[in-house]
Design an enzyme around this catalytic site. Structure first.
Site, PDB file in Angstrom:
ATOM      1  N   CYS A  77       8.666  51.633  22.270  1.00 59.21           N
ATOM      2  CA  CYS A  77       8.087  50.508  21.531  1.00 59.21           C
ATOM      3  C   CYS A  77       7.748  49.361  22.492  1.00 59.21           C
ATOM      4  O   CYS A  77       6.852  49.481  23.308  1.00 59.21           O
ATOM      5  CB  CYS A  77       9.009  50.090  20.396  1.00 59.21           C
ATOM      6  SG  CYS A  77       8.193  49.062  19.151  1.00 59.21           S
ATOM      7  N   HIS A 164       9.816  55.097  17.577  1.00 59.31           N
ATOM      8  CA  HIS A 164      11.257  55.020  17.824  1.00 59.31           C
ATOM      9  C   HIS A 164      11.888  56.414  17.701  1.00 59.31           C
ATOM     10  O   HIS A 164      12.259  56.829  16.603  1.00 59.31           O
ATOM     11  CB  HIS A 164      11.919  54.056  16.834  1.00 59.31           C
ATOM     12  CG  HIS A 164      11.611  52.621  17.102  1.00 59.31           C
ATOM     13  ND1 HIS A 164      12.368  51.835  17.940  1.00 59.31           N
ATOM     14  CD2 HIS A 164      10.590  51.840  16.675  1.00 59.31           C
ATOM     15  CE1 HIS A 164      11.844  50.623  18.007  1.00 59.31           C
ATOM     16  NE2 HIS A 164      10.757  50.593  17.242  1.00 59.31           N
ATOM     17  N   GLU A 166      14.807  57.232  18.518  1.00 60.88           N
ATOM     18  CA  GLU A 166      16.252  57.140  18.290  1.00 60.88           C
ATOM     19  C   GLU A 166      16.628  57.158  16.816  1.00 60.88           C
ATOM     20  O   GLU A 166      17.799  57.380  16.491  1.00 60.88           O
ATOM     21  CB  GLU A 166      16.818  55.879  18.970  1.00 60.88           C
ATOM     22  CG  GLU A 166      16.432  54.565  18.326  1.00 60.88           C
ATOM     23  CD  GLU A 166      15.122  53.989  18.820  1.00 60.88           C
ATOM     24  OE1 GLU A 166      14.913  52.770  18.668  1.00 60.88           O
ATOM     25  OE2 GLU A 166      14.291  54.759  19.349  1.00 60.88           O
TER      26      GLU A 166
END
Length: 335
Positions: A77, A164, A166
């Protein structure tokens, strides 16, 4: 593995995902100099997201020396955008803001996405976009609104994604992180929580030596784990103080006294301060005032117990704090 925190909501989550890949990670603030980061001898570095725009005055910057050091770097990001800008690419406010579940398309033979579907769901949260990748980098993926949604260098060791990986909403996010860390960078996935526990216990034993230690044991996970580790390191040199303030669940004080001592063998001093706490709180209805009273009375009770133990010449105080406490208390970037 270092996670450079640019003020991200998910910096701790990135570190957790790396550890779930059996690779040890630490979070450091973006204000740490490149030389300090490199002095930690990291195998790789991940740049987190963040709330800033790279082209605004005062926005967090990235030292180009970090990207020229030879250490593999992966941007997420904002980390993806600041990486692009630092290497001569272009970032701009395109008006194509993306937030939430987004269809991402892989359109190269990048080893980063090998074996994964060409079309996959990812989680986006950005208003700025990389307009042009740095020279020598290959654009490896895009979305309908973001033509440059991932890129990588020729050897793949400098890479990044706009989304993202994660978060669980990115369906192949963990695989992407592991593919880069293990497949591209060559990290050894051999770290476990047991490894770090044994390492920390050895460090505690070396630091404390023959000195005495005191710990405020609340019965919560953070102080209990810290106390258990120190007890394993120095044994009878540790004394725990448990302040029973009368605000616990029924039977919790007895459980700490019985079960924790039985499990660890720790020396435990119990302070019965129920009456003092309840008298101090009597008639108080404001939550913030209650919090201050509880904190004040705990410190006074702990200090009283510490003075009784001080005859042993206590040199160290044990403090255990969990990530959620750091976040909820407004902990600074990189903590």
């Amino acid at each position: 593995m270092l996670v450079v925190d640019f003020g991200a909501q998910y910096a701790q989550l990135i570190a957790r995902r790396v550890r779930e890949a059996r690779i040890y990670s630490e979070i450091v603030p973006h204000t740490m100099s490149a030389s300090e980061m490199l002095a930690k001898n990291p195998k790789a570095i991940i740049l987190s997201g963040g709330p800033s725009s790279v082209y605004e005055n005062g926005a967090p910057k990235l030292d180009e020396a970090l990207l020229r050091s030879g250490v593999p770097v992966f941007g997420i990001c904002y980390g993806f955008q600041v990486m692009a800008a630092t290497l001569g690419g272009e970032v701009g406010k395109t008006g194509a803001r993306e937030y939430g579940r987004t269809e991402f398309t892989v359109h190269s033979n990048s080893p980063l996405f090998e074996g994964m579907p060409k079309a996959q769901q990812v989680w986006m949260s950005h208003g700025d976009s990389v307009v042009r990748a740095p020279q020598g980098f290959t654009v490896t993926g895009s979305t309908a609104q973001t033509p440059v949604a991932s890129f990588e260098s020729a050897d793949g060791k400098l890479a990044g994604v706009q989304y993202h990986p994660e978060v669980v909403h990115s369906t192949y996010g963990q695989q992407v992180l592991e593919r880069w860390l293990i497949g591209v960078v060559g990290c050894d996935p051999s770290w476990t929580s047991s490894n770090i526990a044994e390492e920390q216990i050895a460090r505690i034993r070396e630091q404390v030596g023959l000195d005495q230690v005191i710990c405020g044991l609340s019965g919560g996970v953070d102080s209990a784990v810290a106390a258990a580790m120190v007890q394993r390191a120095v044994g009878a040199q540790l004394t725990c103080v448990f302040v029973d303030h009368g605000l616990l669940r029924q039977g919790e004080a007895e459980q700490v006294e019985r079960d924790f001592v039985a499990a660890t063998g720790v020396k435990l001093k119990i302070v019965d301060a129920k009456e003092k706490f309840l008298n101090a709180l009597k008639g108080v209805t404001d939550p913030e005032e209650k919090r201050k009273i509880i904190g004040r009375e705990f410190i006074r009770s702990f200090e009283g117990a510490a003075r009784e133990i001080a005859s042993k010449d206590v040199k160290f105080l044990v403090q255990g704090t969990l990530y959620p406490d750091v976040v909820e208390s407004g902990g600074g970037t990189g903590t």
